[in-house]
Design a protein around this motif. Structure first.
Motif, PDB file in Angstrom:
ATOM      1  N   ASP A  96      18.851 -23.537 -82.501  1.00 40.18           N
ATOM      2  CA  ASP A  96      18.551 -24.691 -81.657  1.00 40.18           C
ATOM      3  C   ASP A  96      18.051 -24.241 -80.288  1.00 40.18           C
ATOM      4  O   ASP A  96      18.327 -23.126 -79.859  1.00 40.18           O
ATOM      5  CB  ASP A  96      19.807 -25.546 -81.451  1.00 40.18           C
ATOM      6  N   ASP A  98      18.926 -25.830 -77.520  1.00 39.81           N
ATOM      7  CA  ASP A  98      19.744 -26.448 -76.479  1.00 39.81           C
ATOM      8  C   ASP A  98      20.831 -25.531 -75.940  1.00 39.81           C
ATOM      9  O   ASP A  98      21.757 -26.000 -75.270  1.00 39.81           O
ATOM     10  CB  ASP A  98      20.366 -27.748 -77.004  1.00 39.81           C
ATOM     11  N   GLN A 100      23.226 -24.261 -77.432  1.00 43.04           N
ATOM     12  CA  GLN A 100      24.532 -24.378 -78.091  1.00 43.04           C
ATOM     13  C   GLN A 100      24.770 -23.152 -78.968  1.00 43.04           C
ATOM     14  O   GLN A 100      25.878 -22.657 -79.080  1.00 43.04           O
ATOM     15  CB  GLN A 100      24.613 -25.671 -78.913  1.00 43.04           C
ATOM     16  N   ARG A 202      26.809 -28.429 -74.925  1.00 48.31           N
ATOM     17  CA  ARG A 202      25.494 -28.697 -74.351  1.00 48.31           C
ATOM     18  C   ARG A 202      25.625 -28.867 -72.846  1.00 48.31           C
ATOM     19  O   ARG A 202      26.422 -29.683 -72.382  1.00 48.31           O
ATOM     20  CB  ARG A 202      24.949 -29.975 -74.972  1.00 48.31           C
TER      21      ARG A 202
HETATM   22 MG    MG Z   1      22.761 -29.311 -80.119  1.00 49.73          MG
END
Ligand code: MG
Ligand code: UDP
Length: 324
Positions: A96, A98, A100, A202
């Protein structure tokens, strides 16, 4: 970059303007630790914030980077799929955008893959996500997926995974199917391993999904199960259900006929009569659907030249035995 890299990292990005910068820095550090040649493929999934501009900056300053820009938002599965199509490495890592997933876990995944696995999946042992909207549905989904598919993992939803490139080049993804890549790939015969990975909350931006995803995952699960077990022989599942419902309806009808014809009772007002008619109908319908699906399956395989098997290699007389 002219020479083909060993590792391709594929990252779908949708409205992550504050994440891509720090992500790229962390990735660069992590990939330097792997010590092989690499490329980073960002797929901008039609972001409407400053993400595309940020990605252009990153791309301009780092020859390892390639960016695929979508015309509009097509979804995470489509973005991953585009990444797979453009990836040139022998190893493809997905994650991902983001932050994370932790890029520092990438060397671990690649090392595991080198032990001879085709897929290495991350396992977020300590997820930093809300309980009700994420961890609870995900626990149930994991149990269900494990029951229905042959690939046993603790955490199907983790996007941080590493693949041998022929695994991802060989499959087509539709809908919200990316979490089922190991299951979909299992039909071609793959060795799958799982490695615990770090997971972080996040910090910037918002999650793109809500609780509604649970239903979509459930539908995809039914589809994956069907594709894996019955796509080549639909009559076996529809016909089986059809025959049983038909037999059930038929026996109820026989019983009612006996009451009517032999014992002379009135059966017009009995609810059971409805069941008999309903089940006989359903039985016929299921069998017919099975037959139609058989025709469709043939059209499908023959029109796209899709084989019903996957060959690892063909050895010719006089060849030396393959190493390893
Ligand atoms: Mg995420
Ligand atoms: N994403 C995407 N297209 C979309 C939705 C999400 O490319 O339509 C990307 C998003 O930018 C992120 C990843 O998919 O890199 C996972 O999304 P998110 O973090 O929102 O999912 P969650 O972690 O909440 O399950």
């Amino acid at each position: 970059m002219s020479q083909t890299p060993y590792v391709s990292v594929v990252i779908p990005v949708y409205n992550e303007e504050l994440n891509v910068g720090p992500l790229h820095e962390e990735l660069t550090t992590a990939l330097a630790a792997v010590g092989s040649t690499y490329e980073i493929l960002y797929v901008d999934d039609g972001s409407s914030d400053r993400t595309p501009a940020k990605l252009r900056e990153i791309c301009a300053s780092d020859p390892h980077v390639r960016v695929v820009f979508f015309r509009r938002n097509f979804g995470q599965t489509a973005a991953l799929s585009a990444g797979f199509d453009h990836a040139r490495g022998q190893v493809v890592v997905t994650m991902d955008a983001d932050l994370q997933n932790d890029p520092a876990d990438i060397p671990k995944l690649i090392a595991k893959l080198a032990e001879g696995f085709d897929i290495v999946s991350g396992w977020r042992m300590q997820r930093k996500d809300p309980f009700l909207s994420r961890r609870l549905p995900s626990t149930m989904a994991n149990a269900l997926i494990s029951l229905t598919t042959k690939v046993k993992l603790h955490d199907y939803g983790c996007t941080l995974k590493a693949f041998k490139s022929d695994v991802v080049k060989g499959i087509k993804l539709y809908g919200e199917m990316h979490r089922f890549i190991p299951a979909v790939a299992s039909w071609m015969g793959v060795e799958v391993a799982e490695v615990p990975v770090n997971h972080r909350a996040r910090k910037f931006g918002r999650s793109k999904y809500g609780i509604g995803r649970t239903i979509r995952v459930l539908l995809d699960l039914i589809l994956v199960k069907y594709l894996l077990s019955y796509v080549n022989r639909p009559i076996q599942i529809f016909g089986l259900i059809g025959i049983w419902t038909f037999l059930f309806g038929g026996s109820v009808a026989t019983y009612l006929s006996y009451r009517r014809l032999v014992l002379g009772e009135a059966i017009g007002g009995r609810p059971l009569l409805l069941f008999a008619v309903l089940f006989i109908f359903m039985g016929v319908q299921f069998i017919t659907i099975g037959l139609l699906a058989e025709i469709q399956a043939r059209t499908y395989h023959e029109s796209v030249d899709k084989q019903i098997y996957v060959v690892r290699e063909v050895m010719e007389g006089g060849d030396r035995a393959p190493r390893g």
